[in-house]
Design a protein around this motif. Structure first.
Motif, PDB file in Angstrom:
ATOM      1  N   THR A  47       0.857  -1.192   0.000  1.00 48.30           N
ATOM      2  CA  THR A  47       0.000   0.000   0.000  1.00 48.30           C
ATOM      3  C   THR A  47       0.890   1.239   0.000  1.00 48.30           C
ATOM      4  O   THR A  47       2.035   1.181   0.454  1.00 48.30           O
ATOM      5  CB  THR A  47      -0.925   0.037   1.239  1.00 48.30           C
ATOM      6  N   PRO A  48       0.387   2.358  -0.491  1.00 47.74           N
ATOM      7  CA  PRO A  48       1.185   3.579  -0.519  1.00 47.74           C
ATOM      8  C   PRO A  48       1.599   4.014   0.888  1.00 47.74           C
ATOM      9  O   PRO A  48       0.763   4.223   1.764  1.00 47.74           O
ATOM     10  CB  PRO A  48       0.254   4.607  -1.161  1.00 47.74           C
ATOM     11  N   THR A  49       2.888   4.142   1.112  1.00 47.62           N
ATOM     12  CA  THR A  49       3.373   4.502   2.441  1.00 47.62           C
ATOM     13  C   THR A  49       2.965   5.908   2.842  1.00 47.62           C
ATOM     14  O   THR A  49       2.744   6.163   4.024  1.00 47.62           O
ATOM     15  CB  THR A  49       4.894   4.369   2.561  1.00 47.62           C
ATOM     16  N   CYS A  50       2.855   6.809   1.889  1.00 51.23           N
ATOM     17  CA  CYS A  50       2.466   8.180   2.245  1.00 51.23           C
ATOM     18  C   CYS A  50       1.082   8.192   2.889  1.00 51.23           C
ATOM     19  O   CYS A  50       0.851   8.908   3.861  1.00 51.23           O
ATOM     20  CB  CYS A  50       2.526   9.120   1.035  1.00 51.23           C
ATOM     21  N   GLN A  51       0.172   7.381   2.353  1.00 53.06           N
ATOM     22  CA  GLN A  51      -1.162   7.295   2.946  1.00 53.06           C
ATOM     23  C   GLN A  51      -1.101   6.689   4.343  1.00 53.06           C
ATOM     24  O   GLN A  51      -1.850   7.091   5.229  1.00 53.06           O
ATOM     25  CB  GLN A  51      -2.092   6.466   2.063  1.00 53.06           C
ATOM     26  N   GLN A  52      -0.213   5.727   4.531  1.00 54.55           N
ATOM     27  CA  GLN A  52      -0.107   5.053   5.819  1.00 54.55           C
ATOM     28  C   GLN A  52       0.423   5.964   6.921  1.00 54.55           C
ATOM     29  O   GLN A  52       0.000   5.863   8.068  1.00 54.55           O
ATOM     30  CB  GLN A  52       0.800   3.819   5.696  1.00 54.55           C
ATOM     31  N   VAL A  57      -6.836  11.639   7.847  1.00 53.56           N
ATOM     32  CA  VAL A  57      -7.532  10.687   6.988  1.00 53.56           C
ATOM     33  C   VAL A  57      -7.988  11.364   5.691  1.00 53.56           C
ATOM     34  O   VAL A  57      -8.471  12.494   5.706  1.00 53.56           O
ATOM     35  CB  VAL A  57      -8.748  10.088   7.732  1.00 53.56           C
ATOM     36  N   ASN A  58      -7.828  10.658   4.588  1.00 53.81           N
ATOM     37  CA  ASN A  58      -8.252  11.110   3.257  1.00 53.81           C
ATOM     38  C   ASN A  58      -7.570  12.392   2.784  1.00 53.81           C
ATOM     39  O   ASN A  58      -8.155  13.162   2.026  1.00 53.81           O
ATOM     40  CB  ASN A  58      -9.770  11.264   3.182  1.00 53.81           C
ATOM     41  N   THR A  59      -6.356  12.619   3.216  1.00 51.81           N
ATOM     42  CA  THR A  59      -5.592  13.768   2.731  1.00 51.81           C
ATOM     43  C   THR A  59      -4.858  13.411   1.454  1.00 51.81           C
ATOM     44  O   THR A  59      -4.696  14.234   0.569  1.00 51.81           O
ATOM     45  CB  THR A  59      -4.593  14.239   3.801  1.00 51.81           C
ATOM     46  N   ILE A  60      -4.426  12.172   1.333  1.00 54.51           N
ATOM     47  CA  ILE A  60      -3.736  11.704   0.133  1.00 54.51           C
ATOM     48  C   ILE A  60      -4.672  10.719  -0.559  1.00 54.51           C
ATOM     49  O   ILE A  60      -4.982   9.656  -0.032  1.00 54.51           O
ATOM     50  CB  ILE A  60      -2.382  11.052   0.477  1.00 54.51           C
ATOM     51  N   ILE A  61      -5.113  11.127  -1.747  1.00 52.37           N
ATOM     52  CA  ILE A  61      -6.141  10.375  -2.469  1.00 52.37           C
ATOM     53  C   ILE A  61      -5.645  10.006  -3.871  1.00 52.37           C
ATOM     54  O   ILE A  61      -4.631  10.519  -4.335  1.00 52.37           O
ATOM     55  CB  ILE A  61      -7.444  11.191  -2.578  1.00 52.37           C
ATOM     56  N   ILE A  62      -6.401   9.144  -4.544  1.00 55.33           N
ATOM     57  CA  ILE A  62      -6.098   8.830  -5.939  1.00 55.33           C
ATOM     58  C   ILE A  62      -6.383  10.069  -6.772  1.00 55.33           C
ATOM     59  O   ILE A  62      -7.436  10.696  -6.642  1.00 55.33           O
ATOM     60  CB  ILE A  62      -6.929   7.630  -6.415  1.00 55.33           C
ATOM     61  N   ASP A  63      -5.444  10.422  -7.621  1.00 57.19           N
ATOM     62  CA  ASP A  63      -5.582  11.597  -8.482  1.00 57.19           C
ATOM     63  C   ASP A  63      -6.441  11.227  -9.689  1.00 57.19           C
ATOM     64  O   ASP A  63      -6.008  10.450 -10.538  1.00 57.19           O
ATOM     65  CB  ASP A  63      -4.194  12.071  -8.932  1.00 57.19           C
ATOM     66  N   PRO A  64      -7.643  11.777  -9.791  1.00 60.30           N
ATOM     67  CA  PRO A  64      -8.537  11.414 -10.905  1.00 60.30           C
ATOM     68  C   PRO A  64      -7.998  11.845 -12.275  1.00 60.30           C
ATOM     69  O   PRO A  64      -8.423  11.311 -13.293  1.00 60.30           O
ATOM     70  CB  PRO A  64      -9.844  12.134 -10.567  1.00 60.30           C
TER      71      PRO A  64
END
Length: 85
Positions: A47-52, A57-64
């Motif tokens: 999983t993406p370490t930055c998200q971990q 919460v929900n600050t780093i999201i998938i870029d649409p």
């Protein structure tokens, strides 16, 4: 897909040193992710370490705006790390 840091970012400095692709840097106001370097940690972690490590919460999201398949992310990983295929 690349990830995107939203305006919820509090500039805590947790994500930048964790990125194995050096895709995260300080922008004008908040940290930003270089979509050309982000592999969502494919090739490094499950999983993406930055998200971990992000405390919000929900600050780093998938870029649409940067939708990429897992195969494309693997190709980017190989290119970034100069691995022979």
């Amino acid at each position: 897909m690349a990830l995107l840091i939203t305006r919820k970012c509090i500039n805590c400095d947790m994500c930048e040193p964790e990125c194995p692709n050096q895709a995260i840097s300080m922008g004008a106001e908040i940290y930003q992710i270089d979509a050309n370097r982000c592999t969502e940690c494919v090739g490094h972690y499950d999983t993406p370490t930055c998200q971990q490590v992000c405390p919000i919460v929900n600050t780093i999201i998938i870029d649409p705006q940067h939708s990429e398949s897992e195969d494309v992310l693997w190709e980017k990983f190989v290119e970034l790390h100069h691995l022979a295929s």
